[in-house]
Scaffold this active site. Structure first.
Site, mmCIF file in Angstrom:
data_model
loop_
_atom_site.group_PDB
_atom_site.id
_atom_site.type_symbol
_atom_site.label_atom_id
_atom_site.label_comp_id
_atom_site.label_asym_id
_atom_site.label_seq_id
_atom_site.Cartn_x
_atom_site.Cartn_y
_atom_site.Cartn_z
ATOM 1 N N CYS A 25 31.679 34.974 45.665
ATOM 2 C CA CYS A 25 33.523 35.579 45.465
ATOM 3 C C CYS A 25 33.172 36.817 45.773
ATOM 4 C CB CYS A 25 33.496 35.622 44.668
ATOM 5 S SG CYS A 25 33.498 33.724 44.205
ATOM 6 N N CYS A 28 31.692 39.932 42.919
ATOM 7 C CA CYS A 28 30.456 39.797 42.323
ATOM 8 C C CYS A 28 29.807 39.204 43.206
ATOM 9 C CB CYS A 28 30.582 37.927 41.856
ATOM 10 S SG CYS A 28 31.914 37.517 40.571
ATOM 11 N N CYS A 32 25.753 30.526 39.747
ATOM 12 C CA CYS A 32 27.290 30.147 39.034
ATOM 13 C C CYS A 32 27.465 28.908 38.465
ATOM 14 C CB CYS A 32 27.747 30.031 40.837
ATOM 15 S SG CYS A 32 28.121 28.982 41.590
HETATM 16 FE FE1 SF4 Z 1 33.569 33.770 41.152
HETATM 17 FE FE2 SF4 Z 1 32.204 33.517 39.543
HETATM 18 FE FE3 SF4 Z 1 32.310 35.525 40.208
HETATM 19 FE FE4 SF4 Z 1 34.731 34.579 39.034
HETATM 20 S S1 SF4 Z 1 32.793 34.975 38.440
HETATM 21 S S2 SF4 Z 1 34.975 36.105 41.052
HETATM 22 S S3 SF4 Z 1 33.965 32.214 40.409
HETATM 23 S S4 SF4 Z 1 31.770 34.539 41.569
#
Ligand code: SF4
Length: 235
Positions: free
Chosen positions: A204, A207, A230
């Protein structure tokens, strides 16, 4: 058929990995023969994903590919998916979304949850959606490679997945980063342009940064959070 329930009693097949695809095509051929439509590939559309899609399309052109669409991916990732759809029109690509929209998540758990509780955010936007996608499915495929990180160094071709109560198939365990790119260039496959901008591992957008350490392909993920996974691959 080898299933989560029969894991202790069934004989596990073994595969040679000294051939051109280091066992990957043999593993995929076995897996689709064994599970037919009862197997999906959970793909993040990083470069390993592109390799696996190309290999899967040679074995089962109408395989189901699940993308965990958190709503927070890079524009470049969505463009990559469109290119893949054009190149492999018979694959069934499913964009699996979380039950909470980003607005609902912000209302219930605070703005930008990924900043103050990325584990919870990943649970809601990745782990639970994958669990839903795997409901009623016996096996799933993942692009894990042993070289990627110490946490992945013991992954086998066929794994008992306690987290999702299923069988996890990992055809690329013996592939190196160089093997992956050699295959992509040789087959002229489309890939996420962010790989050319210093992002070896792409998740994402909030992140994911360019890799901090060129020798650690996942060093740009969740920087500053002490988090490297994750949660999909942790029991
Ligand atoms: Fe994506 Fe996990 Fe970051 Fe949320 S914490 S934005 S699901 S990578």
């Amino acid at each position: 058929m080898l299933t989560y329930q029969t894991w202790e009693t069934e004989e596990k097949p073994s595969f040679p990995h000294d051939n051109e695809t280091k066992g990957a095509l043999d593993v995929l051929t076995w897996a689709f023969r064994q599970y037919k439509d009862d197997i999906v590939y959970a793909c993040s559309f990083g470069v390993e994903g592109i390799v696996l899609i190309d290999l899967i399309s040679q074995v089962k052109p109408d395989a189901e590919i699940v993308f965990l669409d958190t709503g927070l991916h890079f524009r470049e990732t969505y463009k990559t998916i469109e290119k893949v759809k054009e190149k492999y029109p018979s694959l069934r690509i499913v964009m699996k979304k979380p039950s909470l929209s980003l607005e609902e998540q912000a209302q219930q758990l605070g703005d930008e949850l990924w900043k103050h509780n990325p584990n919870k955010c990943c649970e809601l936007r990745k782990v639970i959606p994958l669990r839903e996608a795997l409901t009623g499915i016996t096996a799933w495929i993942s692009g894990l490679r042993r070289e990627q990180s110490p946490t992945r160094s013991h992954v086998e071709y066929i794994n008992k997945d306690d987290k999702f109560k299923s069988i996890k198939i990992c055809p690329l365990i013996h592939w190196t980063w160089k093997d992956v790119w050699n295959y992509v260039y040789k087959r002229r496959l489309p890939y996420n342009v962010l790989h050319d901008r210093g992002y070896p591992s792409i998740g994402c957008e909030p992140c994911t940064s360019p890799a901090l350490d060129p020798n650690d392909l996942r060093s740009g993920r969740w920087v500053g959070h002490g988090k490297t996974e994750c949660g999909l691959h942790i029991s």
